[in-house]
Design a protein around this motif. Structure first.
Motif, short mmCIF file in Angstrom:
data_model
loop_
_atom_site.label_atom_id
_atom_site.label_comp_id
_atom_site.label_asym_id
_atom_site.label_seq_id
_atom_site.Cartn_x
_atom_site.Cartn_y
_atom_site.Cartn_z
N PHE A 170 -3.60 6.78 4.36
CA PHE A 170 -4.21 5.70 5.14
C PHE A 170 -5.34 6.15 6.07
O PHE A 170 -5.34 5.86 7.26
CB PHE A 170 -3.15 4.96 5.93
N ALA A 171 -6.30 6.89 5.50
CA ALA A 171 -7.59 7.10 6.15
C ALA A 171 -7.57 8.01 7.37
O ALA A 171 -8.53 8.00 8.14
CB ALA A 171 -8.24 5.76 6.50
N GLY B 145 -8.12 2.73 -7.16
CA GLY B 145 -8.47 1.92 -6.01
C GLY B 145 -7.23 1.31 -5.38
O GLY B 145 -6.23 1.05 -6.05
N LEU B 146 -7.29 1.08 -4.09
CA LEU B 146 -6.19 0.50 -3.35
C LEU B 146 -6.72 -0.66 -2.50
O LEU B 146 -7.64 -0.46 -1.69
CB LEU B 146 -5.52 1.54 -2.46
N GLY C 33 5.99 9.17 10.96
CA GLY C 33 6.91 9.82 10.03
C GLY C 33 7.50 8.96 8.94
O GLY C 33 8.45 9.37 8.26
N GLU C 34 6.94 7.76 8.71
CA GLU C 34 7.46 6.89 7.67
C GLU C 34 7.44 7.56 6.30
O GLU C 34 8.42 7.53 5.55
CB GLU C 34 6.66 5.59 7.62
N ASP C 35 6.32 8.18 5.95
CA ASP C 35 6.21 8.84 4.65
C ASP C 35 7.01 10.14 4.61
O ASP C 35 7.62 10.48 3.59
CB ASP C 35 4.75 9.11 4.31
N ALA C 36 7.02 10.87 5.71
CA ALA C 36 7.77 12.13 5.76
C ALA C 36 9.25 11.88 5.47
O ALA C 36 9.88 12.58 4.67
CB ALA C 36 7.59 12.80 7.12
N LYS D 85 0.83 -1.21 0.00
CA LYS D 85 0.00 0.00 0.00
C LYS D 85 0.87 1.26 0.00
O LYS D 85 0.59 2.21 -0.74
CB LYS D 85 -0.93 0.00 1.21
N ARG D 86 1.91 1.26 0.83
CA ARG D 86 2.79 2.43 0.86
C ARG D 86 3.46 2.65 -0.49
O ARG D 86 3.57 3.78 -0.97
CB ARG D 86 3.85 2.26 1.95
#
Length: 273
Positions: free
Chosen positions: A128-129, A222-223, A63-66, A37-38
């Motif tokens: 993620f919602a 879609g995911l 902070g994974e995406d940051a 998903k990431r």
């Protein structure tokens, strides 16, 4: 709903995720479908936004995406209402020496007018919602245009009102889960670590309509439409060949009807006019 109710719900969600913040990465970093998903979300963004841009991340978690986007040359301002998550983020930033490119601020996305660092930004991003924790998404969306540069982008990862995989759980007798998105206009009760809060579901048309004055639709996919959602635990590890087969088909069909509408999530991007 009283005026204070949305803030109370956000505070409950904040408490839930703060309780989990210390073990959050340990629980989810090794999950194959969460990694999938990431990857999908990041690839979606990188095809539209050039490195060295400025990103405002909402509900940034640990902070994974940051950190990922900072490594690509972006400057990221990571916001969250969860003090526990923000503490984990700060520790990661220091550990990786990213203080010059990742900043943080405790701020609710329903109160972005109080944001200290107002940009302007090239991308507003929520993964993620996180935005499904508010019944005031219209208020959140209305604040985006003033925070973006001309041509800036919004990318949101949102839970829709229908999920094919979730509905199919009815055949396993999981009726409550299978139908929890049905008749959910006033929210559905969710819980993390024993703390209960309301979760709201939004169709892509809701977001498109409320941003149509200032934004054009850029992309919708879609995911976890064909790939099972991550709460079907261990699927990728138990059935690796089936998982690879399903990922190939989802990658082909993610932007097609009806698949872009029936996933556990959808990724929607819009460009400021």
């Amino acid at each position: 709903m009283t005026e204070a109710a949305p803030q109370i719900n956000e505070q409950l969600a904040e408490a839930a995720f703060s309780n989990q913040s210390v073990v959050f990465d340990e629980l989810y970093s090794a999950d194959t479908i969460i990694a999938y998903k990431r990857r999908r979300v990041r690839e979606h963004i990188l095809q539209h936004v050039k490195p060295e841009g400025q990103i405002l991340e909402l509900n940034s978690g640990t902070g994974e995406d940051a950190l990922y986007f900072a490594q690509w040359g972006f400057k990221v301002h990571a916001t969250d209402i969860s003090t526990g998550m923000q503490q984990q983020l700060r520790e990661k930033v220091l550990k990786h020496g990213m203080q010059q490119v990742v900043s943080n601020e405790i701020c609710s996305y329903t109160q972005l007018e109080q944001l200290k660092n107002k940009g302007p930004y090239d991308l507003i991003f929520s993964n993620f919602a996180g935005l499904n924790c508010t019944g005031e998404l219209d208020k959140v969306l209305s604040s985006f245009a003033d925070l973006l540069n001309p041509g800036g982008m919004v990318t949101l990862v949102v839970l829709p009102k229908f999920c094919l995989w979730e509905t199919l759980l009815v055949f396993k007798g999981k009726f409550k889960t299978a139908f929890r998105r049905f008749f959910s206009s006033k929210g559905r009760r969710a819980h993390v670590e024993g703390v209960y809060f309301d979760c709201f579901y939004y169709a892509p048309s809701y977001i498109k309509k409320r941003l149509s004055k200032d934004f054009d639709l850029l992309g919708l996919e879609g995911l976890c439409t064909i790939v099972p959602p991550s709460y079907i635990e261990g699927f990728a590890e138990k059935h690796p060949r089936a998982y690879r087969f399903l990922t190939r088909w989802e990658d082909r069909l993610k932007t097609s009807w009806p698949w872009k509408y029936v996933g556990d999530y959808y990724i929607i991007s819009l460009r400021k006019k």
